[in-house]
Design an enzyme around this catalytic site. Sequence first.
Site, PDB file in Angstrom:
ATOM      1  N   HIS A  23       0.919  -1.306   0.111  1.00  0.00           N
ATOM      2  CA  HIS A  23       0.146  -0.012   0.035  1.00  0.00           C
ATOM      3  C   HIS A  23       0.882   1.226  -0.113  1.00  0.00           C
ATOM      4  CE1 HIS A  23      -3.184   2.620   1.427  1.00  0.00           C
ATOM      5  NE2 HIS A  23      -2.216   3.421   2.095  1.00  0.00           N
ATOM      6  N   GLU A  24       1.913   1.339   0.815  1.00  0.00           N
ATOM      7  CA  GLU A  24       2.962   2.467   0.939  1.00  0.00           C
ATOM      8  C   GLU A  24       3.576   2.580  -0.226  1.00  0.00           C
ATOM      9  OE1 GLU A  24       2.768   4.638   3.411  1.00  0.00           O
ATOM     10  OE2 GLU A  24       1.403   3.489   4.476  1.00  0.00           O
ATOM     11  N   HIS A  53       1.498   4.355  -2.963  1.00  0.00           N
ATOM     12  CA  HIS A  53       1.483   5.606  -2.927  1.00  0.00           C
ATOM     13  C   HIS A  53       2.611   6.510  -3.677  1.00  0.00           C
ATOM     14  CE1 HIS A  53      -1.805   6.611   0.023  1.00  0.00           C
ATOM     15  NE2 HIS A  53      -1.459   5.635   0.856  1.00  0.00           N
ATOM     16  N   GLU A  78      -5.953   7.130  -0.948  1.00  0.00           N
ATOM     17  CA  GLU A  78      -5.991   5.862  -0.219  1.00  0.00           C
ATOM     18  C   GLU A  78      -6.695   4.560  -0.884  1.00  0.00           C
ATOM     19  OE1 GLU A  78      -4.108   5.264   2.645  1.00  0.00           O
ATOM     20  OE2 GLU A  78      -3.294   7.310   2.734  1.00  0.00           O
ATOM     21  N   ASP A  99      -4.560   1.127  -1.882  1.00  0.00           N
ATOM     22  CA  ASP A  99      -5.187  -0.100  -1.438  1.00  0.00           C
ATOM     23  C   ASP A  99      -5.621  -0.727  -2.829  1.00  0.00           C
ATOM     24  OD1 ASP A  99      -5.310   0.674   1.083  1.00  0.00           O
ATOM     25  OD2 ASP A  99      -7.564   1.110   1.094  1.00  0.00           O
TER      26      ASP A  99
END
Length: 413
Positions: free
Chosen positions: A275-276, A279, A353, A357
Amino acid sequence: MYNIFFFLIITIIVFGHASGLYLDFLNNKMWSDTVPDKLKGIIDKEKYKTSQNYYRINKNFSNISSSFFLLIILAMLFLGGFAWIDSLARALTENKILVSIVFFGIIGLASDLLSLPFSWYDTFKIEEKFGFNKTSKTTYIIDHLKSWLIAAVIGAPLLALITWIYYVAGEMFWLYVWIVITLFSVFMNMFYSELIVPLFNKQKPLEEGELRTEIEVMAAKAGFRLSNIYTIDGSKRSTKANAYFAGLGPKKRIVLFDTLISDLNVKEITAVLAHEIGHYKKKHSLTMMLYGIFQTGIMLYIFSILAGNEKLTIAMGAEIPSFHISIFAFFLIYSPVSRIISLFMNYLSRKHEYEADSYAGNLYDGTYLVSALKKLSVKNLSNLNPHPAYVFVHYSHPSLLKRIDNIEESTGK
């Protein structure tokens, strides 16, 4: 003193506080004695009751705190408290730059000392009661002293530079200040984890083993050059878990709280890091930083129009127009614009987000990310059933159920 700017400031801060209380009221209406059907299978009845109790106590205490500081600000405005601090600073020095530093130094120190009892109670009573606090009283005091030191070493020189520019650069001062703040923000983005974090926490490279191997395989699949994976001793202060992405370019690093490693299994931790990485791959951090820079520029330009306005000075009870009086009054007036901008920034953050995800769910395995989000939300006693209006105004992350729906929809599972 009681001119249109004075009453505008009073109206803005009172309305802002009242609207916050109303949103809390709406959010409180979502409480229930039983677990809502949509949350069954995620949290049990006792844990749900505890999470609501935790939220209720925190919110009530926060409202008491914010109401106290509202009364302090109103008293300062009606009784000329800010003008008194201005005169005190001028009595200590005639240098305009030093006057600004002393003015903001007094306000900052007084604010911190007034908030100290509230912060202490929150840490050692509320967080302690629900099993989150691990901060010792010694660590708490040292943290505060370090914060004051950072303010003196970094904040004061930066304020001095900005004040100097204001007095020497004329009408275009806002542009030069914008450049300075932008350069400072980029610098802090790149070096915060290396310069500031070590003052409070220990970071060390993630050791070789199953977790690091799994993360490196996932990162390689994403085409993400990853060499800086660190763990941080978050358990020194709290049992709450987290992970974050920091830095830019070659200075980028992923940081795992030791509490995250203890709470989740290898697959779940890797999914969180996917997930990070999402980003980063989607350039979310860069986008938010650019929006922040743009927002700062707009704010400074508007401030340049009002700066030094005699009526604004009078509204604050002062007699001599100055940078520090102008900017303090401006931030009180600017709060509605700031709130509108924050609505957009929160919307953008929630959108990011969802995208991160979805990226993680397709890169790795969405079921592990869902499992991790459920565990973290329940363990941290998050509000799992917030009011939509409260989410719209305050949340930078979507609610748990919205995130789960998005992951399942984007991965087809």
